[in-house]
Design a protein around this motif. Sequence first.
Motif, PDB file in Angstrom:
ATOM      1  N   PRO A 194      63.519  31.678 -39.177  1.00  0.00           N
ATOM      2  CA  PRO A 194      62.668  31.432 -40.352  1.00  0.00           C
ATOM      3  C   PRO A 194      63.419  30.809 -41.520  1.00  0.00           C
ATOM      4  N   LEU A 195      64.731  31.011 -41.573  1.00  0.00           N
ATOM      5  CA  LEU A 195      65.516  30.533 -42.706  1.00  0.00           C
ATOM      6  C   LEU A 195      65.855  29.056 -42.576  1.00  0.00           C
ATOM      7  N   THR A 196      66.571  28.720 -41.520  1.00  0.00           N
ATOM      8  CA  THR A 196      67.056  27.342 -41.351  1.00  0.00           C
ATOM      9  C   THR A 196      66.753  26.760 -39.976  1.00  0.00           C
ATOM     10  N   GLY A 197      66.136  27.542 -39.111  1.00  0.00           N
ATOM     11  CA  GLY A 197      65.995  27.136 -37.727  1.00  0.00           C
ATOM     12  C   GLY A 197      67.193  27.569 -36.902  1.00  0.00           C
ATOM     13  N   THR A 198      68.222  28.072 -37.564  1.00  0.00           N
ATOM     14  CA  THR A 198      69.471  28.570 -36.990  1.00  0.00           C
ATOM     15  C   THR A 198      70.297  27.467 -36.342  1.00  0.00           C
ATOM     16  N   GLY A 235      61.062  13.822 -37.387  1.00  0.00           N
ATOM     17  CA  GLY A 235      60.971  14.788 -38.470  1.00  0.00           C
ATOM     18  C   GLY A 235      61.509  16.156 -38.132  1.00  0.00           C
ATOM     19  N   ARG A 236      61.134  16.709 -37.003  1.00  0.00           N
ATOM     20  CA  ARG A 236      61.578  18.052 -36.616  1.00  0.00           C
ATOM     21  C   ARG A 236      62.466  18.008 -35.383  1.00  0.00           C
ATOM     22  N   PHE A 237      61.865  17.954 -34.231  1.00  0.00           N
ATOM     23  CA  PHE A 237      62.556  17.904 -32.941  1.00  0.00           C
ATOM     24  C   PHE A 237      63.630  18.991 -32.832  1.00  0.00           C
ATOM     25  N   GLY A 238      63.278  20.188 -33.281  1.00  0.00           N
ATOM     26  CA  GLY A 238      64.199  21.313 -33.168  1.00  0.00           C
ATOM     27  C   GLY A 238      65.404  21.235 -34.068  1.00  0.00           C
ATOM     28  N   SER A 239      65.369  20.344 -35.061  1.00  0.00           N
ATOM     29  CA  SER A 239      66.508  20.208 -35.969  1.00  0.00           C
ATOM     30  C   SER A 239      66.492  21.329 -37.005  1.00  0.00           C
ATOM     31  N   ASN A 240      67.614  21.487 -37.692  1.00  0.00           N
ATOM     32  CA  ASN A 240      67.734  22.522 -38.715  1.00  0.00           C
ATOM     33  C   ASN A 240      67.411  21.953 -40.084  1.00  0.00           C
ATOM     34  N   GLY A 241      67.043  22.830 -41.027  1.00  0.00           N
ATOM     35  CA  GLY A 241      66.721  22.325 -42.348  1.00  0.00           C
ATOM     36  C   GLY A 241      66.574  23.413 -43.386  1.00  0.00           C
ATOM     37  N   PHE A 242      66.497  23.003 -44.633  1.00  0.00           N
ATOM     38  CA  PHE A 242      66.279  23.911 -45.754  1.00  0.00           C
ATOM     39  C   PHE A 242      65.286  23.264 -46.705  1.00  0.00           C
ATOM     40  N   GLY A 243      64.912  23.949 -47.758  1.00  0.00           N
ATOM     41  CA  GLY A 243      63.900  23.424 -48.668  1.00  0.00           C
ATOM     42  C   GLY A 243      62.552  23.328 -47.972  1.00  0.00           C
ATOM     43  N   ASP A 244      61.915  22.168 -48.049  1.00  0.00           N
ATOM     44  CA  ASP A 244      60.605  22.027 -47.423  1.00  0.00           C
ATOM     45  C   ASP A 244      60.676  21.936 -45.908  1.00  0.00           C
ATOM     46  N   ARG A 245      61.893  21.925 -45.355  1.00  0.00           N
ATOM     47  CA  ARG A 245      62.056  21.927 -43.898  1.00  0.00           C
ATOM     48  C   ARG A 245      62.356  23.328 -43.371  1.00  0.00           C
ATOM     49  N   SER A 246      62.301  24.309 -44.249  1.00  0.00           N
ATOM     50  CA  SER A 246      62.504  25.709 -43.877  1.00  0.00           C
ATOM     51  C   SER A 246      61.169  26.439 -43.891  1.00  0.00           C
ATOM     52  N   SER A 247      60.965  27.319 -42.933  1.00  0.00           N
ATOM     53  CA  SER A 247      59.706  28.076 -42.862  1.00  0.00           C
ATOM     54  C   SER A 247      59.493  28.940 -44.094  1.00  0.00           C
ATOM     55  N   VAL A 248      60.592  29.401 -44.706  1.00  0.00           N
ATOM     56  CA  VAL A 248      60.482  30.249 -45.894  1.00  0.00           C
ATOM     57  C   VAL A 248      60.928  29.509 -47.154  1.00  0.00           C
ATOM     58  N   GLN A 249      61.122  28.185 -47.035  1.00  0.00           N
ATOM     59  CA  GLN A 249      61.495  27.347 -48.177  1.00  0.00           C
ATOM     60  C   GLN A 249      62.824  27.762 -48.806  1.00  0.00           C
ATOM     61  N   ILE A 250      63.784  28.182 -48.020  1.00  0.00           N
ATOM     62  CA  ILE A 250      65.072  28.600 -48.552  1.00  0.00           C
ATOM     63  C   ILE A 250      65.776  27.405 -49.184  1.00  0.00           C
ATOM     64  N   ASN A 251      66.480  27.635 -50.313  1.00  0.00           N
ATOM     65  CA  ASN A 251      67.133  26.530 -51.000  1.00  0.00           C
ATOM     66  C   ASN A 251      68.495  26.223 -50.369  1.00  0.00           C
ATOM     67  N   THR A 252      69.163  25.219 -50.911  1.00  0.00           N
ATOM     68  CA  THR A 252      70.418  24.747 -50.313  1.00  0.00           C
ATOM     69  C   THR A 252      71.484  25.840 -50.310  1.00  0.00           C
ATOM     70  N   PHE A 253      71.647  26.518 -51.439  1.00  0.00           N
ATOM     71  CA  PHE A 253      72.664  27.566 -51.517  1.00  0.00           C
ATOM     72  C   PHE A 253      72.355  28.703 -50.546  1.00  0.00           C
ATOM     73  N   GLY A 254      71.106  29.115 -50.507  1.00  0.00           N
ATOM     74  CA  GLY A 254      70.716  30.194 -49.603  1.00  0.00           C
ATOM     75  C   GLY A 254      70.952  29.822 -48.154  1.00  0.00           C
ATOM     76  N   ALA A 255      70.630  28.574 -47.795  1.00  0.00           N
ATOM     77  CA  ALA A 255      70.839  28.121 -46.423  1.00  0.00           C
ATOM     78  C   ALA A 255      72.330  28.099 -46.087  1.00  0.00           C
ATOM     79  N   PHE A 256      73.142  27.669 -47.047  1.00  0.00           N
ATOM     80  CA  PHE A 256      74.590  27.603 -46.818  1.00  0.00           C
ATOM     81  C   PHE A 256      75.153  28.999 -46.570  1.00  0.00           C
ATOM     82  N   VAL A 257      74.773  29.943 -47.399  1.00  0.00           N
ATOM     83  CA  VAL A 257      75.252  31.316 -47.241  1.00  0.00           C
ATOM     84  C   VAL A 257      74.742  31.919 -45.932  1.00  0.00           C
ATOM     85  N   ALA A 258      73.479  31.679 -45.627  1.00  0.00           N
ATOM     86  CA  ALA A 258      72.898  32.227 -44.403  1.00  0.00           C
ATOM     87  C   ALA A 258      73.645  31.725 -43.174  1.00  0.00           C
TER      88      ALA A 258
END
Length: 237
Positions: free
Chosen positions: A169-173, A104-127
């Motif tokens: 906090p956004l995507t795990g970077t 599930g995690r293992f230091g992977s990156n993510g957005f939506g419910d896998r983001s600490s701040v719940q950033i959406n797909t577009f926000g994660a892409f821009v970030a």
Amino acid sequence: MAECLGTLLLVFFGVGAAVVAPDFIGSVGIALSFGLVLLALAYSLGTVSGCHVNPAVTLGMLVAKRIDLNVAVRYWVAQVVGGILGALLLFLVATQVPGVEIGGRFGSNGFGDRSSVQINTFGAFVAEIVLTFLLVFVWLSVTHRVAMTGFGPLAAGLALAMVHLVGIPLTGTSVNPARSIGPALFAGGSALTQLWLFIIAPLVGAVLAALAHGVTHPSTVSADDMAAAGHGSDRAR
């Protein structure tokens, strides 16, 4: 070999800090782990391969005409292999630590419910584009050929730590497709389904950084430097 080994160590220590030590060092500690390991690697491998350890950095170098396509492809293969091997080594260690989350995690990156701040797909892409832009722009600005010497590693390490401070906090970077691919393979599930963003966005950010650098630093690379860049991997072979 330098790019493969460097990416392996970057993933093992950087992602490892996020996997086995977040309760002890927090987000700041994780950010510093990534920055410090890159700093050490850049001083160790910077004169061998340039210590890109990141397909986005290599793409930035290619667009900036520091290296040719043949060298870039070899670097990309080595980096992805290194990222997977680093994740495998981390997996072997992490599974021996009770309570460490692997699936599930293992230091992977993510957005939506896998983001600490719940950033959406577009926000994660821009970030990811902006974060990678900073890293690659700094990288291009502190190197003149393929090699990284002098205070260049310090600037690169600080830039990587900085983007992690903002991005964790956004995507795990990600800012590094090889760093994202390795852990995602072991995390599985949604880490794999969201992986596309952490491959494409950093590459877009790298291209934009290279184009911007060409405007702000039009005479950074001389004709001799560009000729030498075509043979930048000779010392790595």
